[in-house]
Design a protein around this motif. Structure first.
Motif, PDB file in Angstrom:
ATOM      1  N   GLY A   1       4.515   1.576   3.216  1.00  0.00           N
ATOM      2  CA  GLY A   1       4.937   1.675   4.525  1.00  0.00           C
ATOM      3  C   GLY A   1       3.971   1.992   5.515  1.00  0.00           C
ATOM      4  O   GLY A   1       4.340   2.089   6.670  1.00  0.00           O
ATOM      5  N   ARG A   2       2.726   1.856   4.965  1.00  0.00           N
ATOM      6  CA  ARG A   2       1.733   1.913   5.892  1.00  0.00           C
ATOM      7  C   ARG A   2       0.906   0.789   6.323  1.00  0.00           C
ATOM      8  O   ARG A   2       0.105   0.813   6.982  1.00  0.00           O
ATOM      9  CB  ARG A   2       0.708   3.055   5.353  1.00  0.00           C
ATOM     10  CG  ARG A   2       1.357   4.259   5.399  1.00  0.00           C
ATOM     11  CD  ARG A   2       0.384   5.427   4.846  1.00  0.00           C
ATOM     12  NE  ARG A   2       1.253   6.564   4.625  1.00  0.00           N
ATOM     13  CZ  ARG A   2       0.591   7.547   3.965  1.00  0.00           C
ATOM     14  NH1 ARG A   2      -0.459   7.537   3.415  1.00  0.00           N
ATOM     15  NH2 ARG A   2       1.491   8.648   3.869  1.00  0.00           N
ATOM     16  N   GLY A   3       1.330  -0.437   5.861  1.00  0.00           N
ATOM     17  CA  GLY A   3       0.842  -1.704   6.225  1.00  0.00           C
ATOM     18  C   GLY A   3      -0.390  -2.031   5.226  1.00  0.00           C
ATOM     19  O   GLY A   3      -0.853  -2.993   5.352  1.00  0.00           O
ATOM     20  N   TYR A   4      -0.315  -1.410   4.240  1.00  0.00           N
ATOM     21  CA  TYR A   4      -1.678  -1.676   3.252  1.00  0.00           C
ATOM     22  C   TYR A   4      -1.561  -2.799   2.427  1.00  0.00           C
ATOM     23  O   TYR A   4      -2.420  -3.510   2.346  1.00  0.00           O
ATOM     24  CB  TYR A   4      -1.958  -0.448   2.280  1.00  0.00           C
ATOM     25  CG  TYR A   4      -2.419   1.083   3.083  1.00  0.00           C
ATOM     26  CD1 TYR A   4      -3.233   0.686   4.034  1.00  0.00           C
ATOM     27  CD2 TYR A   4      -1.957   2.007   2.398  1.00  0.00           C
ATOM     28  CE1 TYR A   4      -3.556   2.047   4.690  1.00  0.00           C
ATOM     29  CE2 TYR A   4      -2.126   3.276   3.105  1.00  0.00           C
ATOM     30  CZ  TYR A   4      -3.293   3.121   4.292  1.00  0.00           C
ATOM     31  OH  TYR A   4      -3.633   4.239   4.882  1.00  0.00           O
ATOM     32  N   GLY A   5      -0.174  -2.985   2.122  1.00  0.00           N
ATOM     33  CA  GLY A   5      -0.268  -4.426   1.372  1.00  0.00           C
ATOM     34  C   GLY A   5      -0.337  -5.583   2.167  1.00  0.00           C
ATOM     35  O   GLY A   5      -0.910  -6.454   1.802  1.00  0.00           O
ATOM     36  N   ARG A   6       0.243  -5.426   3.593  1.00  0.00           N
ATOM     37  CA  ARG A   6      -0.099  -6.799   4.551  1.00  0.00           C
ATOM     38  C   ARG A   6      -1.605  -6.875   4.553  1.00  0.00           C
ATOM     39  O   ARG A   6      -2.244  -7.733   4.656  1.00  0.00           O
ATOM     40  CB  ARG A   6       0.744  -6.315   5.840  1.00  0.00           C
ATOM     41  CG  ARG A   6       0.513  -7.498   6.767  1.00  0.00           C
ATOM     42  CD  ARG A   6       1.491  -7.090   8.260  1.00  0.00           C
ATOM     43  NE  ARG A   6       2.841  -7.289   7.832  1.00  0.00           N
ATOM     44  CZ  ARG A   6       3.816  -6.129   7.653  1.00  0.00           C
ATOM     45  NH1 ARG A   6       3.208  -4.891   8.094  1.00  0.00           N
ATOM     46  NH2 ARG A   6       5.015  -6.211   7.355  1.00  0.00           N
ATOM     47  N   MET A   7      -2.264  -5.557   4.742  1.00  0.00           N
ATOM     48  CA  MET A   7      -3.815  -5.613   4.930  1.00  0.00           C
ATOM     49  C   MET A   7      -4.355  -6.475   3.800  1.00  0.00           C
ATOM     50  O   MET A   7      -5.454  -7.087   4.008  1.00  0.00           O
ATOM     51  CB  MET A   7      -4.279  -4.131   5.072  1.00  0.00           C
ATOM     52  CG  MET A   7      -5.599  -3.951   5.492  1.00  0.00           C
ATOM     53  SD  MET A   7      -6.181  -2.317   5.463  1.00  0.00           S
ATOM     54  CE  MET A   7      -5.054  -1.563   6.431  1.00  0.00           C
ATOM     55  N   LEU A   8      -3.752  -6.129   2.632  1.00  0.00           N
ATOM     56  CA  LEU A   8      -4.763  -6.537   1.425  1.00  0.00           C
ATOM     57  C   LEU A   8      -4.192  -8.094   1.409  1.00  0.00           C
ATOM     58  O   LEU A   8      -5.218  -8.950   1.216  1.00  0.00           O
ATOM     59  CB  LEU A   8      -3.947  -5.939   0.206  1.00  0.00           C
ATOM     60  CG  LEU A   8      -4.521  -4.570  -0.098  1.00  0.00           C
ATOM     61  CD1 LEU A   8      -3.627  -3.502  -1.172  1.00  0.00           C
ATOM     62  CD2 LEU A   8      -5.816  -4.504  -0.707  1.00  0.00           C
ATOM     63  N   VAL A   9      -3.097  -8.525   1.576  1.00  0.00           N
ATOM     64  CA  VAL A   9      -2.957 -10.094   1.687  1.00  0.00           C
ATOM     65  C   VAL A   9      -3.818 -10.647   2.700  1.00  0.00           C
ATOM     66  O   VAL A   9      -4.262 -11.846   2.301  1.00  0.00           O
ATOM     67  CB  VAL A   9      -1.352 -10.192   1.839  1.00  0.00           C
ATOM     68  CG1 VAL A   9      -0.988 -11.786   1.847  1.00  0.00           C
ATOM     69  CG2 VAL A   9      -0.682  -9.662   0.489  1.00  0.00           C
TER      70      VAL A   9
END
Length: 99
Positions: free
Chosen positions: A42-50
């Motif tokens: 929920g901190r945007g890390y997944g989006r950052m990784l993609v």
């Protein structure tokens, strides 16, 4: 390609992918796996990784990045859709148990 996210000196997210050369000369990337620790979701890390993967693949001249996910994995579907991914054609995956 491997990407990680650290928080407080600890790895809390990672993504790894395979670069796939094709016999027809095209090159593509398979996003093989992504995970973010439950306490860091929920901190945007997944989006950052993609987005890091997409940027690196674009810089290397790849034309396509793809991945598979289960049809009931709504979190993954949301992440991939939010980062510009589309489902394209529906496909059927086959697997062989060769143990």
């Amino acid at each position: 390609m491997v990407f990680v996210v650290e928080e407080g000196g600890e790895v809390v997210g990672w993504l790894y992918s395979y670069e796939l050369p094709r016999p027809d000369g095209r090159r593509e990337v398979c996003l093989y796996s992504i995970d973010v620790a439950e306490q860091s979701q929920g901190r945007g890390y997944g989006r950052m990784l993609v987005n890091a993967l997409l940027s690196e693949a674009r810089q290397k001249g790849y034309k396509e990045v793809w991945t598979l996910t289960d049809d009931d994995n709504l979190a993954a579907q949301g992440l991939y859709g939010d980062t510009g991914g589309g489902t394209g054609q529906l496909q059927v995956m086959y697997s062989w148990d060769i143990s």
